[in-house]
Design a protein around this motif. Structure first.
Motif, PDB file in Angstrom:
ATOM      1  N   GLY A 119       0.804  -1.214   0.000  1.00  0.00           N
ATOM      2  CA  GLY A 119       0.000   0.000   0.000  1.00  0.00           C
ATOM      3  C   GLY A 119       0.835   1.262   0.000  1.00  0.00           C
ATOM      4  O   GLY A 119       0.519   2.229  -0.700  1.00  0.00           O
ATOM      5  N   HIS A 120       1.921   1.251   0.770  1.00  0.00           N
ATOM      6  CA  HIS A 120       2.783   2.436   0.828  1.00  0.00           C
ATOM      7  C   HIS A 120       3.438   2.708  -0.521  1.00  0.00           C
ATOM      8  O   HIS A 120       3.504   3.861  -0.968  1.00  0.00           O
ATOM      9  N   LEU A 121       3.916   1.660  -1.176  1.00  0.00           N
ATOM     10  CA  LEU A 121       4.601   1.841  -2.455  1.00  0.00           C
ATOM     11  C   LEU A 121       3.629   2.271  -3.556  1.00  0.00           C
ATOM     12  O   LEU A 121       3.942   3.183  -4.339  1.00  0.00           O
ATOM     13  N   LEU A 122       2.480   1.637  -3.633  1.00  0.00           N
ATOM     14  CA  LEU A 122       1.532   1.967  -4.695  1.00  0.00           C
ATOM     15  C   LEU A 122       0.741   3.237  -4.401  1.00  0.00           C
ATOM     16  O   LEU A 122       0.155   3.820  -5.303  1.00  0.00           O
ATOM     17  N   GLY A 123       0.712   3.663  -3.140  1.00  0.00           N
ATOM     18  CA  GLY A 123      -0.007   4.890  -2.802  1.00  0.00           C
ATOM     19  C   GLY A 123       0.784   6.147  -3.081  1.00  0.00           C
ATOM     20  O   GLY A 123       0.213   7.239  -3.157  1.00  0.00           O
ATOM     21  N   GLY A 124       2.104   6.025  -3.251  1.00  0.00           N
ATOM     22  CA  GLY A 124       2.944   7.207  -3.491  1.00  0.00           C
ATOM     23  C   GLY A 124       2.712   7.802  -4.861  1.00  0.00           C
ATOM     24  O   GLY A 124       1.927   7.269  -5.646  1.00  0.00           O
ATOM     25  N   PRO A 125       3.395   8.908  -5.148  1.00  0.00           N
ATOM     26  CA  PRO A 125       4.461   9.538  -4.360  1.00  0.00           C
ATOM     27  C   PRO A 125       3.963  10.463  -3.251  1.00  0.00           C
ATOM     28  O   PRO A 125       4.746  10.854  -2.397  1.00  0.00           O
ATOM     29  N   LYS A 126       2.671  10.852  -3.250  1.00  0.00           N
ATOM     30  CA  LYS A 126       2.190  11.731  -2.199  1.00  0.00           C
ATOM     31  C   LYS A 126       2.128  10.973  -0.882  1.00  0.00           C
ATOM     32  O   LYS A 126       1.578   9.874  -0.805  1.00  0.00           O
ATOM     33  N   GLN A 127       2.641  11.597   0.176  1.00  0.00           N
ATOM     34  CA  GLN A 127       2.724  10.922   1.460  1.00  0.00           C
ATOM     35  C   GLN A 127       1.346  10.599   2.022  1.00  0.00           C
ATOM     36  O   GLN A 127       1.133   9.526   2.591  1.00  0.00           O
TER      37      GLN A 127
END
Length: 288
Positions: free
Chosen positions: A216-224
């Motif tokens: 989730g963190h990788l695919l949710g980026g680049p916005k924090q």
């Protein structure tokens, strides 16, 4: 009504009350936020509804999992996000993000279609077939997401000043009920939860939660803020829907202890991630 039924009722009221408070502050732009960003929507669906089920299938194949563990993880992998997602995102340092609220609604709708399709794929992969009570799923989605959210939005439009005044006390009552309900449920079943801890079970749950945060963190980026919401959403799934799916397939199996163990692991693993994201927000605020 026995004690366990009262505890479950309190938890349902707490979750529905929390979603009602989201409606008190939500706007139509919030609900359409993710729909207007198709690339983000596609990455969210891939993370939650493609990668996570494939990862669980891999765990089932290569780990010697007890049947309750395998069924719970498979059910969790096809379940939508929990109604507490926007509240978790707020603890990570932001407000109730439009992305979190929009993802809550969109995944609830999409899951009505994707859950039967994914379970059909499970039937093809595994010898023992799975089934899904679609009526039960729709009922949970309507009762715990759409109805309280729509009621909150309608109330805020009808009496906006009263809605703002009620926001904090309602949230406090809902949070108190949730904490009491979870504590009572754990106190009444801690022996069964402890007995559910086996080497393969705890490893599989840890892999599921950790993979959810990473994917989730990788695919949710680049916005924090997007990475935070999607990481929490991918690791955290709706426990009531997962329990409904698991119980519909194997009514006699004790799934609740494994599900409680998953909730405990997910909550504990979310704490360092939320603190890390909060510190990153603070550093960014100082340097910007």
């Amino acid at each position: 009504m026995n004690a366990k039924a009262l505890i479950l009722l309190a938890l349902q009221i707490a979750i529905a009350g929390t979603v009602f408070t989201y409606g008190l502050r939500a706007t139509y732009d919030d609900l359409l936020y993710i729909v207007k960003r198709p690339a983000l929507l596609l990455r969210s669906l891939i993370a939650m509804l493609v990668i996570m089920p494939l990862m669980v299938v891999t765990c089932v194949y290569f780990l010697d999992l007890p049947q309750p563990t395998a069924v719970v993880l498979l059910a969790l992998s096809v379940s939508p996000v929990p109604p507490l997602l926007p509240q978790k995102e707020r603890k990570a340092g932001g407000s109730i993000a439009p992305y979190g609220l929009g993802l809550l609604v969109v995944l609830a709708l999409v899951s009505i279609i994707t859950m039967p399709l994914t379970i059909a794929a499970f039937n093809w992969l595994f010898d023992q077939p799975f089934a899904v009570g679609l009526t039960a799923i729709i009922g949970i989605v309507l009762k715990m997401i759409f109805a309280p959210l729509a009621a909150g939005i309608f109330f805020s439009r009808l009496m906006p000043r009263v809605g703002l005044r009620l926001l904090r006390p309602l949230r406090l009552v809902a949070t108190t009920l949730l904490v009491i309900g979870v504590a009572a449920l754990l106190a009444g079943s801690w022996r069964a939860v402890w007995s559910a801890i086996g080497q393969s079970t705890i490893v599989a749950i840890l892999v599921f939660v950790l993979a959810g945060f990473v994917v989730g963190h990788l695919l949710g980026g680049p916005k924090q803020e997007h990475a935070t919401v999607l990481a929490l959403a991918t690791a955290s799934r709706h426990p009531a829907i997962a329990l409904a799916v698991a119980s519909a397939n194997y009514p006699g199996e004790p799934f609740a202890p494994t599900l409680i163990l998953y909730l405990l692991v997910c909550t504990l693993m979310a704490i360092p991630y939320v603190k890390w994201q909060r510190s990153r927000r603070a550093v960014y605020a100082r340097t910007s």
